[in-house]
Design an enzyme around this catalytic site. Structure first.
Site, PDB file in Angstrom:
ATOM      1  N   CYS A  12       0.855  -1.187   0.000  1.00 53.54           N
ATOM      2  CA  CYS A  12       0.000   0.000   0.000  1.00 53.54           C
ATOM      3  C   CYS A  12       0.890   1.236   0.000  1.00 53.54           C
ATOM      4  O   CYS A  12       2.126   1.140   0.092  1.00 53.54           O
ATOM      5  CB  CYS A  12      -0.899   0.011   1.238  1.00 53.54           C
ATOM      6  SG  CYS A  12       0.018   0.140   2.797  1.00 53.54           S
ATOM      7  N   GLU A 126       1.380  -0.547  16.517  1.00 51.26           N
ATOM      8  CA  GLU A 126       0.512   0.599  16.249  1.00 51.26           C
ATOM      9  C   GLU A 126      -0.343   0.920  17.467  1.00 51.26           C
ATOM     10  O   GLU A 126      -0.517   2.092  17.833  1.00 51.26           O
ATOM     11  CB  GLU A 126      -0.394   0.311  15.047  1.00 51.26           C
ATOM     12  CG  GLU A 126      -1.320   1.473  14.715  1.00 51.26           C
ATOM     13  CD  GLU A 126      -2.349   1.135  13.666  1.00 51.26           C
ATOM     14  OE1 GLU A 126      -3.463   1.692  13.748  1.00 51.26           O
ATOM     15  OE2 GLU A 126      -2.053   0.324  12.760  1.00 51.26           O
ATOM     16  N   SER A 223      -0.739  -7.851  10.859  1.00 55.54           N
ATOM     17  CA  SER A 223      -2.140  -7.857  11.273  1.00 55.54           C
ATOM     18  C   SER A 223      -3.076  -7.899  10.073  1.00 55.54           C
ATOM     19  O   SER A 223      -4.022  -8.693  10.034  1.00 55.54           O
ATOM     20  CB  SER A 223      -2.445  -6.624  12.125  1.00 55.54           C
ATOM     21  OG  SER A 223      -3.815  -6.538  12.433  1.00 55.54           O
ATOM     22  N   ASN A 224      -2.834  -7.054   9.074  1.00 52.52           N
ATOM     23  CA  ASN A 224      -3.775  -7.009   7.944  1.00 52.52           C
ATOM     24  C   ASN A 224      -3.750  -8.313   7.146  1.00 52.52           C
ATOM     25  O   ASN A 224      -4.772  -8.739   6.613  1.00 52.52           O
ATOM     26  CB  ASN A 224      -3.512  -5.782   7.069  1.00 52.52           C
ATOM     27  CG  ASN A 224      -2.322  -5.930   6.159  1.00 52.52           C
ATOM     28  OD1 ASN A 224      -2.430  -6.417   5.051  1.00 52.52           O
ATOM     29  ND2 ASN A 224      -1.147  -5.509   6.641  1.00 52.52           N
TER      30      ASN A 224
END
Length: 307
Positions: A12, A126, A223-224
């Protein structure tokens, strides 16, 4: 065999920016360049940057005074910035701008006197950074079950934030439970779950129902990537997370004629190509891409590494 290739997939804008920041720092700063935590959660990215001279550390006490240190894409708590300043470190901040947005919201919500409920996973970098913005006013909730156990000072002054890499469907359930408990609940003006996370989840939905099996390329601490696997499983399709083509297991592929393939936002695109090549080594493969969105967003580099 047919491979249904999810799009978008892989890097991304925030990940591309973070990697480029380290690459430019390695070109412009004396070596070694230190990076606090993994710049992004992918073992291949980390190994590649280590090979170019980056030194990854867990905490700032491993960084010599005055050295260059890059903060990872996941962000840091204010206390880390204070410590870096005290030590005279040359800091280059690679925090994803979408994570920076959540930090700003945490400060704003806490500043107006709210209890801030952060929906996220304990121990994730995060989450630790966001909690550090207002530690006395922020509580962490992972799921609907955790909502029932919440105790807040003033039920009429409650706000929520979310980790950017969660499953959108699960977050919606948690927020609904929060709203049921705290009718005056307030939240961010726009979703905290980032566009890339949402797009990759929608792309997996587009392939999972037609696939015998879904493979997601990504590292275990991503995580994603983990959420993509869980999503496919919730839709009733067997799914596995693999770091690269070497993670493929023959028993998964037995009898599978249609394989869904995606990659988390921190996984390099070349790893997807290598998985397809490994599948082709077993026999003919037709690749069909299913796109649910086009991503054109780019984030500006910080001044310290701009051309």
């Amino acid at each position: 065999m047919t491979v249904l290739l999810a799009a978008p997939r892989s890097f991304c804008a925030g990940v591309e920016r973070a990697i480029e920041i380290v690459e430019r720092a390695l070109q412009r700063r004396p070596h070694p360049v230190y990076v606090r935590k993994q710049i992004v959660h992918n073992s291949h990215v980390v190994a590649d940057l280590e090979g170019r001279g980056a030194v990854f550390v867990d905490e700032l006490d491993e960084v010599p005074d005055g050295a260059t240190v890059v903060f990872s894409a996941h962000g840091v708590a204010p206390a880390v910035r204070v410590e870096a300043d005290r030590r005279g470190l040359d800091v280059i901040d690679a925090t994803c701008p979408l994570v920076t947005k959540v930090h700003a919201e945490a400060r704003r919500f806490a500043g107006r006197g709210d209890t801030v409920i952060l929906v996220g996973h304990a121990g994730h970098e995060e989450v630790e950074g966001t909690l550090g913005e207002a530690p006395r006013r922020t509580v962490l909730v992972a799921d609907v079950a955790g909502v029932a156990a919440l105790r807040v000072k003033d039920p009429d002054r409650v706000s929520y934030l979310t980790q950017t890499t969660l499953a959108a469907d699960e977050v919606a359930e948690v927020v609904a439970a929060l709203r049921a408990r705290f009718p005056k609940l307030r939240g961010p003006g726009s979703d905290d779950i980032c566009y890339a996370t949402t797009n990759r989840q929608e792309a997996v939905k587009a392939i999972a129902r037609d696939a015998d099996l879904v493979l997601v390329v990504g590292s275990r601490n991503s995580s994603n990537s983990q959420r993509l696997v869980e999503l496919a499983k919730r839709l009733g399709t067997p799914a596995y997370l693999i770091d690269d083509a070497a993670g493929l297991r023959a028993e998964w592929l037995t009898g599978a004629r249609v394989i869904g393939l995606s990659a988390g936002a921190s996984a390099p695109p070349r790893l997807v190509d290598e998985v397809i090549a490994a599948l082709r080594s077993r026999g003919p493969v037709t690749v069909e891409e299913r796109a649910v969105a086009a991503e054109r967003l780019q984030f500006a580099l910080p001044p310290a590494v701009r051309p």
